[in-house]
Design a protein around this motif. Sequence first.
Motif, PDB file in Angstrom:
ATOM      1  N   MET A 126      54.910  16.186   9.877  1.00  0.00           N
ATOM      2  CA  MET A 126      55.006  15.818   8.475  1.00  0.00           C
ATOM      3  C   MET A 126      55.659  16.915   7.649  1.00  0.00           C
ATOM      4  O   MET A 126      56.373  16.649   6.681  1.00  0.00           O
ATOM      5  CB  MET A 126      53.612  15.527   7.914  1.00  0.00           C
ATOM      6  CG  MET A 126      52.903  14.352   8.560  1.00  0.00           C
ATOM      7  SD  MET A 126      51.213  14.130   7.951  1.00  0.00           S
ATOM      8  CE  MET A 126      51.513  13.635   6.266  1.00  0.00           C
ATOM      9  N   GLU A 127      55.416  18.177   8.015  1.00  0.00           N
ATOM     10  CA  GLU A 127      55.859  19.294   7.187  1.00  0.00           C
ATOM     11  C   GLU A 127      57.323  19.681   7.409  1.00  0.00           C
ATOM     12  O   GLU A 127      58.019  20.040   6.452  1.00  0.00           O
ATOM     13  CB  GLU A 127      54.982  20.518   7.445  1.00  0.00           C
ATOM     14  CG  GLU A 127      53.619  20.443   6.813  1.00  0.00           C
ATOM     15  CD  GLU A 127      52.884  21.764   6.866  1.00  0.00           C
ATOM     16  OE1 GLU A 127      52.126  22.061   5.933  1.00  0.00           O
ATOM     17  OE2 GLU A 127      53.070  22.529   7.844  1.00  0.00           O
ATOM     18  N   ASN A 128      57.792  19.642   8.653  1.00  0.00           N
ATOM     19  CA  ASN A 128      59.127  20.177   8.927  1.00  0.00           C
ATOM     20  C   ASN A 128      60.236  19.538   8.088  1.00  0.00           C
ATOM     21  O   ASN A 128      61.095  20.249   7.569  1.00  0.00           O
ATOM     22  CB  ASN A 128      59.462  20.052  10.415  1.00  0.00           C
ATOM     23  CG  ASN A 128      60.795  20.707  10.756  1.00  0.00           C
ATOM     24  OD1 ASN A 128      60.984  21.895  10.562  1.00  0.00           O
ATOM     25  ND2 ASN A 128      61.727  19.917  11.249  1.00  0.00           N
ATOM     26  N   PRO A 129      60.258  18.195   7.914  1.00  0.00           N
ATOM     27  CA  PRO A 129      61.343  17.610   7.115  1.00  0.00           C
ATOM     28  C   PRO A 129      61.272  17.934   5.620  1.00  0.00           C
ATOM     29  O   PRO A 129      62.247  17.722   4.897  1.00  0.00           O
ATOM     30  CB  PRO A 129      61.185  16.100   7.353  1.00  0.00           C
ATOM     31  CG  PRO A 129      60.384  15.984   8.598  1.00  0.00           C
ATOM     32  CD  PRO A 129      59.460  17.156   8.579  1.00  0.00           C
ATOM     33  N   LEU A 130      60.116  18.416   5.143  1.00  0.00           N
ATOM     34  CA  LEU A 130      59.964  18.684   3.710  1.00  0.00           C
ATOM     35  C   LEU A 130      60.698  19.964   3.306  1.00  0.00           C
ATOM     36  O   LEU A 130      60.775  20.921   4.067  1.00  0.00           O
ATOM     37  CB  LEU A 130      58.486  18.805   3.351  1.00  0.00           C
ATOM     38  CG  LEU A 130      57.637  17.551   3.517  1.00  0.00           C
ATOM     39  CD1 LEU A 130      56.178  17.849   3.203  1.00  0.00           C
ATOM     40  CD2 LEU A 130      58.146  16.419   2.632  1.00  0.00           C
ATOM     41  N   SER A 131      61.193  19.984   2.094  1.00  0.00           N
ATOM     42  CA  SER A 131      61.839  21.169   1.553  1.00  0.00           C
ATOM     43  C   SER A 131      60.795  22.203   1.141  1.00  0.00           C
ATOM     44  O   SER A 131      59.705  21.845   0.673  1.00  0.00           O
ATOM     45  CB  SER A 131      62.685  20.794   0.330  1.00  0.00           C
ATOM     46  OG  SER A 131      63.093  21.944  -0.379  1.00  0.00           O
ATOM     47  N   VAL A 189      53.557  23.949  13.201  1.00  0.00           N
ATOM     48  CA  VAL A 189      54.877  23.435  12.812  1.00  0.00           C
ATOM     49  C   VAL A 189      55.905  24.552  12.851  1.00  0.00           C
ATOM     50  O   VAL A 189      57.035  24.368  13.314  1.00  0.00           O
ATOM     51  CB  VAL A 189      54.813  22.796  11.411  1.00  0.00           C
ATOM     52  CG1 VAL A 189      56.201  22.379  10.951  1.00  0.00           C
ATOM     53  CG2 VAL A 189      53.873  21.595  11.418  1.00  0.00           C
ATOM     54  N   THR A 190      55.523  25.745  12.383  1.00  0.00           N
ATOM     55  CA  THR A 190      56.440  26.880  12.398  1.00  0.00           C
ATOM     56  C   THR A 190      56.903  27.198  13.813  1.00  0.00           C
ATOM     57  O   THR A 190      58.084  27.470  14.056  1.00  0.00           O
ATOM     58  CB  THR A 190      55.764  28.119  11.787  1.00  0.00           C
ATOM     59  OG1 THR A 190      55.415  27.836  10.433  1.00  0.00           O
ATOM     60  CG2 THR A 190      56.693  29.318  11.806  1.00  0.00           C
ATOM     61  N   ARG A 228      46.773  16.762   2.592  1.00  0.00           N
ATOM     62  CA  ARG A 228      47.588  16.461   3.767  1.00  0.00           C
ATOM     63  C   ARG A 228      46.952  17.135   4.973  1.00  0.00           C
ATOM     64  O   ARG A 228      46.620  18.328   4.923  1.00  0.00           O
ATOM     65  CB  ARG A 228      49.030  16.954   3.577  1.00  0.00           C
ATOM     66  CG  ARG A 228      49.935  16.596   4.748  1.00  0.00           C
ATOM     67  CD  ARG A 228      51.389  16.958   4.509  1.00  0.00           C
ATOM     68  NE  ARG A 228      51.582  18.393   4.380  1.00  0.00           N
ATOM     69  CZ  ARG A 228      51.798  19.017   3.232  1.00  0.00           C
ATOM     70  NH1 ARG A 228      51.833  18.344   2.100  1.00  0.00           N
ATOM     71  NH2 ARG A 228      51.971  20.331   3.202  1.00  0.00           N
ATOM     72  N   ALA A 229      46.779  16.385   6.051  1.00  0.00           N
ATOM     73  CA  ALA A 229      46.175  16.922   7.264  1.00  0.00           C
ATOM     74  C   ALA A 229      46.952  16.422   8.472  1.00  0.00           C
ATOM     75  O   ALA A 229      47.430  15.275   8.487  1.00  0.00           O
ATOM     76  CB  ALA A 229      44.710  16.512   7.374  1.00  0.00           C
TER      77      ALA A 229
END
Length: 347
Positions: free
Chosen positions: A112-117, A131-132, A257-258
Motif C-alpha cells: 500500500m505504501e510504496n506507490p504513495l508519494s 516496504v523499505t 492504515r495497517a
Amino acid sequence: MMLFSLTASAQKEQKEIDWMQELSSRITLNGYAQAGYAYTDQEDAMRGGAPKSSYNLKRTLLWAKARITDRWFFLFMHDFNSVVQEFYTDYRVTKGKELTVRLGQFKNSFSMENPLSPVQLELIDVCSQAVTCYAGCYDPLYGLHYGRDLGLELYGDLFKGQLHYELGIMNGQGINRKDGNDDKDVILKLEYRPSDQLRFVVSGQKGRGHAVGTAAWNPDIQVGDDYRRDRYSAGFEVKSKPYSPSQYKEARPMKIRAEWLGGKDGEVGSMGGYVTSTIPLTDGLDAVASVDYFDRNTEMKFHQTQATAGLQYWFYKNCRLQLQYTRTWSNYQKDYNWLQGQVQVAF
C-alpha cells in the motif's frame, strides 16, 4: 501590399499565440522539496561512536506531465538530489477507466505504501521497514532503487470504481539499470473500495533477483547470484470522511492504515507489518503515530521494532512542518532514539 503584409503578420502572431496556448494547456509542471534536521544516539562506527546530528535535503523533485491526446499521456520525473526517477507513458484503452497501459520506469505496485508519494505519507522516514526493504530502498541484494523499476503495467477500475487492479511485468533490477537475468518479476495488486472511506488491499510479487551486493541476514547469496524473490502483502485503510485537497485544513480525516507483509529471498524468509494513524487536533495540526515491526530472517530472528509519535502542521495545500520522535528496539544492534524535523513545500 501594406495591407497584405499587416494581415500576414497578424495571422502569424495569432498562430504563435495559439501554439503557446496549446502547449501550456497540455503540459503541467509539479514539484516538491523536503529538508530538515535529524538527531540520533545510534552509534556510528565511521565517527568513532559519536551521536549523529545533521541537516539534510532529502528530496528535490520536479516532474512534467504531457497530455498528448485525451487518452495518451507522458511523464518525466527527476530528483535533483539524486537521479532520474520516472519516465513512462500511459495510454487509456477504454473510454472509461477500465483499462490503461503503462510502459516505462515507475513505482511498482507492491504494498500500500510504496506507490504513495512522500508528500502523502505520514512519516518523515516515509515507509515502514518491510516496504523499505522489499521496495529496494534498503536491500543490499537489490540495491538502492526507491521502489521503482522498468516494465509494463495494466491497471484500471471495475464495477463503478469499487475494484481497482494493477498487473505489472517488471525487469526486477530497479531504476536506470538493465535486467541482470532473463527472468521478469510479476506484480499483482487488487484493491476493494466499498466506500470512499474504506479500502482493502492485497498484493503479491513473484520473480528472480540478480544480486548486486551481500546482506548479513542472507549470507548464502553472493554478488552476481540469481535468487528467488517472492513477496505478499495484505492491508486496509479507513478514514473518518473523504479527503478534499482544496480544503486541506478543514477536511482532513482521521485515518488508520495497517498492513502485513512477507517474502522470501533465496531460502531466507522475512515478514513484518505496521499500523500508522493520523488524528486531526485543530486547525491544520495533526497527531501522527506508528508502530512498525520487521524480521529480515525469521530463522535467525533478525528483527527490529520501531515506535514513532509526532506532530505535523499543514500551512498550505501539500505544504507542512513535521516533528517526530522514534524509539527503536533491535536484537542485532543497540537500541537507539531518533528525533527528526522536516519542512515540505510542494506545488
